[in-house]
Scaffold this active site. Structure first.
Site, PDB file in Angstrom:
ATOM      1  N   LEU A   1       0.867  -1.175   0.000  1.00  0.00           N
ATOM      2  CA  LEU A   1       0.000   0.000   0.000  1.00  0.00           C
ATOM      3  C   LEU A   1       0.905   1.227   0.000  1.00  0.00           C
ATOM      4  O   LEU A   1       2.014   1.185   0.561  1.00  0.00           O
ATOM      5  CB  LEU A   1      -0.890   0.012   1.249  1.00  0.00           C
ATOM      6  N   ASP A   2       0.418   2.308  -0.592  1.00  0.00           N
ATOM      7  CA  ASP A   2       1.202   3.553  -0.593  1.00  0.00           C
ATOM      8  C   ASP A   2       1.396   4.040   0.838  1.00  0.00           C
ATOM      9  O   ASP A   2       0.630   3.691   1.731  1.00  0.00           O
ATOM     10  CB  ASP A   2       0.460   4.649  -1.372  1.00  0.00           C
ATOM     11  N   GLU A   3       2.365   4.911   1.017  1.00  0.00           N
ATOM     12  CA  GLU A   3       2.662   5.360   2.394  1.00  0.00           C
ATOM     13  C   GLU A   3       1.478   6.101   3.026  1.00  0.00           C
ATOM     14  O   GLU A   3       1.281   6.054   4.233  1.00  0.00           O
ATOM     15  CB  GLU A   3       3.936   6.205   2.430  1.00  0.00           C
TER      16      GLU A   3
END
Ligand code: URA
Length: 238
Positions: A106-108
């Protein structure tokens, strides 16, 4: 008959460090097995239903680890991070030593459900594009979402670098700015790119379901837990 394994080797395999270190912990009375103190590193135990404590912390023997994490924002899904702490810092150290890996990143700035394991076959089954395990995202958009945008997402949007348009499996309006989107793929920044393609913008992104497994309401942000048999069944029904 089940094979019995020396305690020192069990602790080492479960991620508690080098065999020498595990031996010292046993000698130092830091271990109990099935409720009894054990100070003999060579004492052998049946692995089935084995319960032990290390410095007072309770563990069950696990051949492989399967867990879920409620990922917070501002954490990176990688071991070598660039700007933020790693999600692996939210897990107990023995699991990291066992080299657990997150299944799909998942993106940050994305929060929500992430699966973690050290079982290569499980990781492959859950992440391989061939298996198309659906994932549901709760997307908060900058501008109100209208029916034509939803229709566009369901029909398919053309993303740069993709040969063909990509459609969401489902797209449901929850409120003016919030939609739930189910995707069969896990392409780079896929939700953000799809939402940008309908002239909107993602302001908040949370993964709320993988396969039939929902992010539990009582799993707080930053917490992890073992996957139960029921959870595993929800994932294997894909
Ligand atoms: N799609 C995105 O754009 N970001 C994520 O983190 C997951 C899916």
């Amino acid at each position: 008959m089940a094979k019995k394994i020396p305690l020192e080797r069990i602790l080492h395999n479960q991620g508690f460090g080098a065999r020498k270190l595990c031996r010292i912990m046993v000698w130092n009375d830091e271990i109990t097995v099935n409720g009894q103190p054990c100070d003999d590193p060579n004492a052998e135990f049946d692995l089935e239903n084995l319960q032990y404590t290390v410095r007072g912390e309770a563990w069950n023997y696990r051949e492989k680890s399967y867990l879920m994490l409620h990922k917070p924002s501002n954490y990176e899904c990688s071991h070598k991070t660039q700007h933020h702490p790693t999600i692996y810092s939210l897990l107990p150290h023995p699991l990291v030593v066992r080299d657990v890996q997150c299944i799909g990143r998942l993106d940050e700035d994305t929060t929500g459900l992430i699966l973690i394991s050290d079982d290569g076959q499980f990781i492959h089954r859950m992440s391989s594009p061939k298996h198309k395990v659906p994932k549901v995202y709760e997307v908060t958009c900058k501008h109100p979402v209208d029916e034509s945008q939803i229709a566009h997402i369901l029909k398919g949007v053309q993303l740069i670098d993709e040969d063909a348009p990509i459609a969401a499996l489902t797209c449901t309006k929850i409120s003016d700015h919030v939609i739930h989107m189910t995707l069969a793929e896990g392409k780079y920044h896929q939700v953000k790119r799809m939402v940008a393609a309908i002239s909107n913008r993602v302001e908040g992104l949370k993964r709320i379901q993988i396969g039939q497994l929902k992010l539990p309401d009582d799993l707080a942000v930053g917490e992890w837990r073992w996957l139960s048999e029921d959870d595993m069944a929800k994932l294997s029904s894909e």
